[in-house]
Design a protein around this motif. Sequence first.
Motif, PDB file in Angstrom:
ATOM      1  N   PRO A 146      14.123   0.057   4.919  1.00 27.86           N
ATOM      2  CA  PRO A 146      14.941   0.357   3.736  1.00 27.86           C
ATOM      3  C   PRO A 146      16.078  -0.623   3.525  1.00 27.86           C
ATOM      4  CG  PRO A 146      14.908   2.195   5.295  1.00 27.86           C
ATOM      5  CD  PRO A 146      14.221   1.069   5.957  1.00 27.86           C
ATOM      6  N   ARG A 147      16.488  -1.321   4.550  1.00 28.52           N
ATOM      7  CA  ARG A 147      17.681  -2.136   4.374  1.00 28.52           C
ATOM      8  C   ARG A 147      17.386  -3.594   4.057  1.00 28.52           C
ATOM      9  NH1 ARG A 147      22.460  -1.605   8.615  1.00 28.52           N
ATOM     10  NH2 ARG A 147      22.210   0.600   8.214  1.00 28.52           N
ATOM     11  N   GLU A 148      16.133  -3.954   3.970  1.00 30.82           N
ATOM     12  CA  GLU A 148      15.782  -5.356   3.725  1.00 30.82           C
ATOM     13  C   GLU A 148      16.299  -5.791   2.354  1.00 30.82           C
ATOM     14  OE1 GLU A 148      14.273  -7.279   5.824  1.00 30.82           O
ATOM     15  OE2 GLU A 148      13.684  -8.982   4.598  1.00 30.82           O
ATOM     16  N   ALA A 149      17.053  -6.864   2.337  1.00 31.13           N
ATOM     17  CA  ALA A 149      17.553  -7.388   1.064  1.00 31.13           C
ATOM     18  C   ALA A 149      16.474  -8.258   0.440  1.00 31.13           C
ATOM     19  CB  ALA A 149      18.810  -8.207   1.304  1.00 31.13           C
ATOM     20  N   VAL A 150      16.364  -8.169  -0.865  1.00 32.02           N
ATOM     21  CA  VAL A 150      15.309  -8.898  -1.562  1.00 32.02           C
ATOM     22  C   VAL A 150      15.950  -9.977  -2.415  1.00 32.02           C
ATOM     23  CG1 VAL A 150      13.401  -8.697  -3.162  1.00 32.02           C
ATOM     24  CG2 VAL A 150      13.915  -6.839  -1.610  1.00 32.02           C
ATOM     25  N   CYS A 151      15.437 -11.176  -2.297  1.00 26.75           N
ATOM     26  CA  CYS A 151      16.040 -12.253  -3.084  1.00 26.75           C
ATOM     27  C   CYS A 151      14.994 -13.321  -3.411  1.00 26.75           C
ATOM     28  CB  CYS A 151      17.217 -12.852  -2.332  1.00 26.75           C
ATOM     29  SG  CYS A 151      18.359 -13.655  -3.455  1.00 26.75           S
ATOM     30  N   THR A 152      15.465 -14.419  -3.956  1.00 24.80           N
ATOM     31  CA  THR A 152      14.537 -15.462  -4.410  1.00 24.80           C
ATOM     32  C   THR A 152      13.681 -16.005  -3.278  1.00 24.80           C
ATOM     33  OG1 THR A 152      16.361 -16.962  -4.157  1.00 24.80           O
ATOM     34  CG2 THR A 152      15.801 -16.356  -6.372  1.00 24.80           C
ATOM     35  N   GLU A 153      14.198 -15.958  -2.068  1.00 19.61           N
ATOM     36  CA  GLU A 153      13.410 -16.495  -0.959  1.00 19.61           C
ATOM     37  C   GLU A 153      12.123 -15.692  -0.759  1.00 19.61           C
ATOM     38  OE1 GLU A 153      16.666 -15.740   1.345  1.00 19.61           O
ATOM     39  OE2 GLU A 153      15.788 -14.182   2.574  1.00 19.61           O
ATOM     40  N   ASN A 154      12.106 -14.430  -1.231  1.00 18.82           N
ATOM     41  CA  ASN A 154      10.876 -13.662  -1.182  1.00 18.82           C
ATOM     42  C   ASN A 154      10.014 -13.903  -2.413  1.00 18.82           C
ATOM     43  OD1 ASN A 154      13.222 -11.382  -0.196  1.00 18.82           O
ATOM     44  ND2 ASN A 154      11.688 -12.112   1.247  1.00 18.82           N
ATOM     45  N   LEU A 155      10.680 -14.240  -3.511  1.00 19.98           N
ATOM     46  CA  LEU A 155       9.936 -14.452  -4.753  1.00 19.98           C
ATOM     47  C   LEU A 155       9.161 -15.761  -4.710  1.00 19.98           C
ATOM     48  CD1 LEU A 155       9.501 -13.266  -7.618  1.00 19.98           C
ATOM     49  CD2 LEU A 155      11.280 -14.805  -8.387  1.00 19.98           C
ATOM     50  N   THR A 156       9.757 -16.795  -4.141  1.00 23.15           N
ATOM     51  CA  THR A 156       9.098 -18.111  -4.144  1.00 23.15           C
ATOM     52  C   THR A 156       7.741 -18.077  -3.429  1.00 23.15           C
ATOM     53  OG1 THR A 156      11.299 -19.029  -4.148  1.00 23.15           O
ATOM     54  CG2 THR A 156       9.513 -20.540  -3.739  1.00 23.15           C
ATOM     55  N   PRO A 157       7.647 -17.520  -2.210  1.00 22.16           N
ATOM     56  CA  PRO A 157       6.311 -17.461  -1.604  1.00 22.16           C
ATOM     57  C   PRO A 157       5.341 -16.560  -2.373  1.00 22.16           C
ATOM     58  CG  PRO A 157       7.948 -16.455  -0.162  1.00 22.16           C
ATOM     59  CD  PRO A 157       8.689 -17.071  -1.277  1.00 22.16           C
ATOM     60  N   TRP A 158       5.883 -15.585  -3.036  1.00 19.71           N
ATOM     61  CA  TRP A 158       5.038 -14.686  -3.837  1.00 19.71           C
ATOM     62  C   TRP A 158       4.471 -15.460  -5.027  1.00 19.71           C
ATOM     63  CZ3 TRP A 158       5.614 -12.529  -8.814  1.00 19.71           C
ATOM     64  CH2 TRP A 158       4.930 -11.345  -9.065  1.00 19.71           C
ATOM     65  N   LEU A 159       5.292 -16.302  -5.625  1.00 19.28           N
ATOM     66  CA  LEU A 159       4.833 -17.109  -6.754  1.00 19.28           C
ATOM     67  C   LEU A 159       3.835 -18.166  -6.305  1.00 19.28           C
ATOM     68  CD1 LEU A 159       8.139 -17.706  -8.705  1.00 19.28           C
ATOM     69  CD2 LEU A 159       6.152 -16.503  -9.532  1.00 19.28           C
ATOM     70  N   LYS A 160       3.969 -18.596  -5.056  1.00 21.54           N
ATOM     71  CA  LYS A 160       3.078 -19.617  -4.536  1.00 21.54           C
ATOM     72  C   LYS A 160       1.629 -19.148  -4.528  1.00 21.54           C
ATOM     73  CE  LYS A 160       3.554 -21.291  -0.277  1.00 21.54           C
ATOM     74  NZ  LYS A 160       4.265 -21.689   0.953  1.00 21.54           N
ATOM     75  N   LEU A 161       1.433 -17.838  -4.555  1.00 24.18           N
ATOM     76  CA  LEU A 161       0.065 -17.314  -4.551  1.00 24.18           C
ATOM     77  C   LEU A 161      -0.578 -17.412  -5.927  1.00 24.18           C
ATOM     78  CD1 LEU A 161       0.720 -14.121  -2.437  1.00 24.18           C
ATOM     79  CD2 LEU A 161      -0.074 -16.316  -1.644  1.00 24.18           C
ATOM     80  N   LEU A 162       0.225 -17.671  -6.967  1.00 26.92           N
ATOM     81  CA  LEU A 162      -0.331 -17.792  -8.312  1.00 26.92           C
ATOM     82  C   LEU A 162      -0.760 -19.245  -8.519  1.00 26.92           C
ATOM     83  CD1 LEU A 162       2.501 -15.915 -10.209  1.00 26.92           C
ATOM     84  CD2 LEU A 162       0.378 -14.982  -9.376  1.00 26.92           C
ATOM     85  N   PRO A 163      -1.876 -19.463  -9.201  1.00 25.77           N
ATOM     86  CA  PRO A 163      -2.321 -20.852  -9.362  1.00 25.77           C
ATOM     87  C   PRO A 163      -1.328 -21.711 -10.128  1.00 25.77           C
ATOM     88  CG  PRO A 163      -3.771 -19.320 -10.527  1.00 25.77           C
ATOM     89  CD  PRO A 163      -2.860 -18.503  -9.691  1.00 25.77           C
TER      90      PRO A 163
END
Lengths: 591, 629
Positions: free
Chosen positions: B188-205
């Motif tokens: 529950p305490r994990e902070a979410v930020c761009t560093e999580n978004l960038t690898p997520w976007l990397k999965l998109l072609p």
Amino acid sequence: MADDTSAAAGTSTETGAGTGSNLRTTKPGTKRLFLTVSVLISFLLGAPFLLKSTEIHRSPLPSAAISSLSDHLHSNPPSFPCHFQAIFLSPFKPSDSSLSLSVAERIRAQLSAQSCGNCNFTVSVTVDSGSSCRDEGDAASAACLWECGGGGLVDAIEGRDDQGIDELLLSAVNERTGGCAGRVYSVFVMEGRDERVVIGKHRHAWMVLKDLDDSTSVVSMIGTVFGDYFMRGGVEKGEYIPVGSDGNVVLSFSLLNSNPSDWIYDWDFQRTGEVLLAPVLEALAPVANITMESQVLYHAPKSSISYWDEKLEAYVVNTRDLPFFVNSNEWHLDTSLSASGRSKVLQFVVYVPSASECPLYIRTPEGEMSKTNAFISPMWGGVAIWNPPGCSMQSQGIHIVRDVLPPQELEKIIEIFIGQLRLLFGLNSNYVEPSPIFKVLASEKGFTNWELDLLYRQHTCFNLLSSLSTLQSLSTLVESLPRMIVMDEIGKQVELSLEAANLAERNISLGINNASALSSIRARALAEDAFFHPSIMSISYSSMEHYFAIYMPFFAPVSLHVLLAAVKEVKRYFAERSKYLTFRASKLKSS
Amino acid sequence: MASHTFLSLLLFYLYSFHLLRPIYCSFGSNGFETTSVPKEEEFSEELLLKPLPDYKVLAHFHFTSTSPPSSSNGKHHHLFPKSIAQLVKKYKIRELELSFTQGRWNYDRWGASDPLSTANGKPPGVELWALFDIPTKEEIDATWRNLTHSLSGLFCASINFLESSTSYSAPLWGFLPNNGDLRYGALPREAVCTENLTPWLKLLPCRDKAGIASLLDRPSIYRGHYHSQRLKLRSDGLNGIVIEQTLSVVLQPIDRTSWSMHQLFKKSLTGKCALAKSSKVFLEIEGNLVSQNENILELVGEADMVTNDQRDHSTIYQYNVERYSEHEALDIRVNWKKLLQVSFLQAPLHASRFLMGSGNERGSIAISLQSARNSTKGLYDNSKNCFTRVVIFQVVPWYVKVYYHTLRIYVDGAIRDAKDVVEKINVAPSEDKVSPGTLEMMLQFPCGMMSAALTLDFDKGFLHIDEYPPDANQGFDIPSALVSFPDFISRRIYPDSISSPLLQSYKGRNIVKSYTEVLLVPLTTPDFSMPYNVITFTCTVLALYFGSMVNVLRRRVSEEERLAKSKDKRKPGLIPLLISKISNKVRGIKEDSANQSQSSQPILGPKVVFKVVLIALIAVLGHYIFNSS
């Protein structure tokens, strides 16, 4: 007990005697002295036990053995026993008697650097021309010597092409040196009209010379074939072999579309690439266990700048800009998840430039276009640029081109990649022949047998050296950090690794190739396991300051008490004794 | 003819009745009802914009990648992310969902029973669950541990904290019916930020270089009130691997009555990702605007298609991104002519969870369920045979020691016997430092109920000093509980003319569910310097004791007394002299100079100098020895 009472009597009389006066009638008691001194002594005796009990567990590492073995290997790199044989199929009268010695000398003269993976060779020369048959030189065993009777070969060779001759000689070698067919390198020398020196795909070469009278030049040619090709492969140093410490290599092929809004190329790597690369992987199987994977990535521009070259009529990238070509921000090549543990990933990239930089070529420092339009980066992989057909027409249509890389183009690219793989493994991509009559036959597997032998030797040697350098860094690390915990497991791994390294070294000198390769891989894997052990970084939390912080509050005041008490008591004892002695002296005088 | 109509009506009636009946269904089939298996890897991108009743705007990005079943999965890929295929292959994953969420979905205001909110409302922090295709329990646990490490590397997050057996659980039916091959963990305490978004976007072609994802302007999307980034994948032999990547953001437009895409994202949509099979933007408005034909809304930008769902819950405006280019960017603008009064579909019961009690020793967890009658009036009558079923799934860390026998259930304020209400219960009590406590409970409430509450007492455990996280005084989080209503299914069926994986997923039978708040439990945190204090204190006491014992054994009291008397007669010692001098100075009495010169004589004597030199020497030596070691 009696001593106690007397001491008690002594103290009681002390009061009577009075310390203020300079005389003492009784002998000073030793009870308190004994007590304080024994406490002090017990403290001193206890100190080693305390130090021992608070010691950090450190498994002892055999650092002396490690450094001695590594010194030994550096001063005396392991060399593998090989046997070279020169077979004269035409009548040959050597000018000097010991031809084999002069060949060996010739090889040794070229063997300048003490590089790893060299041969500890023996040379034999056989003249087998129909009637006469003469052996000379030393062979490892009699079975390795050429069995005479190959006189018919010269006629059989006539009229065949190189491939045919190669196969013919292979069968001859197998037949006549059956005992150690895999370990003997042969050169066949014969007389003929068109001069050439051909190095075959297996472990033999043949020379056709106009006349064999000039024995010095013949010897020097034989020496070149043995020394430069069979032993070193024309490579100066091949220390870096990109194989993971567990013997695995993943070849990751990526097709990069620089800008998919211009055109999108896909490939059928699975069908074309796997078929073309399968024999290469098979050939390299003894050196490394190789797997392949491929992907297509989009929006992956290069990061170096290209510009229009009027003369070449193309966009060019200078070779000095190549280090910046790989765009690690945008090329999400990814290390492979299937590459388990410490296996090595080699990236092979096909770069499809965008319309604004097409056609794109690499320009050599001489101002010419690179022939392959590709480059490698050692230990990382290779990049090949592929320009889509008709891209120079600037046909920027509205419709996006979606196409598949033509199979014949892909074949060309894969050929480039095989060349790059050879380079990455430390071999030449193509040999620069010392003279025009030299020719090296290329194998369809990408690697010839003698090149594989070479890789095998170098790989074994590299593993051995890297395992020792790892062990040595580990032992210096452990020595430099005195409060570092060293688990028993690490100690065990280090010992096993050292053992395997010793075994590998012994097997190399004995010429047991398989066993030496296996144990060298094992030595490297164990050494890296020890070095990358998860506990290695857990430097003991109890640092020196911590240690003092815990024990100071007790030992500082207590030792002060004990020391002071002992000093005071000793001082008092001597003072009282001198009083007693003066008393006795005066008594004696008076009496 | 009339009978024919009647028959069809009857059929329809039966069908709708069937929909409302309690249906046991697996969540697993959600949204993946692909009819035909594609031969090639495909990718599609969609964005759904939805005005929310409190004038916020929900932007829901939905990216789907599919890879057909093939032996080369994990080896050769064209569009599909290689790393995910390798993950699926290596860990034999059947289903996996990973969500990163910041903020909490407001079920009261933003809807609770429509498919969008049931599928996308996620608990704050990280939630990960996976179904494995592995037979034995031990192997599943080992694979889960490896999976958490891989994902942690892949997404730059501390998912590897889910590795320890104290942080994940294996629910059997409370979360999702399974055969014991499901693992569930939440941070529950994990902070979410761009560093999580960038690898997520990397999965998109196309990553965020082109297409709908190019709208993801970091400052705009992280300014939102709710931010949830999900990755859901499903793999089987029939459909291959399907990944759904969604990003739901609740944004606050500057102007309540009029907003446009460009204003929301500070970027414009200039074209589709060249690799996407379909690229669409939807605008969904709750309520049947088409049939109402009221001028409450003005849209700038012509939609390609306007449709309603089958039961007229909402209106969908579809825009095909292909039509737009850099010269003509897609910018949907919504102007409200009349302020919207949309009553959103509420969940049958509104769930919330809180802590009771005070002090650092014990407390109790309460879950309160409030009926949201007004919206689902039709479903309720006061007849005795009508029941609503509620499933509660809750994971509690081991240091919150829940006494499950203290479960008390209140219905409309009156305590009820657990036997009457609980239909099914599965409790896995926590084991200290080994596993968390898991509670799965199916409750049956009468339909006419207004409110219900559950309480559970707990003791707060003690942790070992090195088990505390860095900021221990902040308190410890209990992950969100999941309250689901198996009798209620949120589903929307859109006409077949819209082919969209996003809307397709709404056809699935999503059970209405909501996550409760995260609880923050303050535990007794020790003074972390305590061990040192204890050590120094004990050592001082021991040293005192030892010193006095040595003195008692050694000193000759009578002799010293005599000595002291004789010394008094002669000369006061150095220290008493100093003390008397200082006390005199304090009192302000001046001594005569003659006395002073006399007393200063011994201070500078050779003996004192020698002592000072000796101490300095010892100090230097000690320093040298410790430094050299």
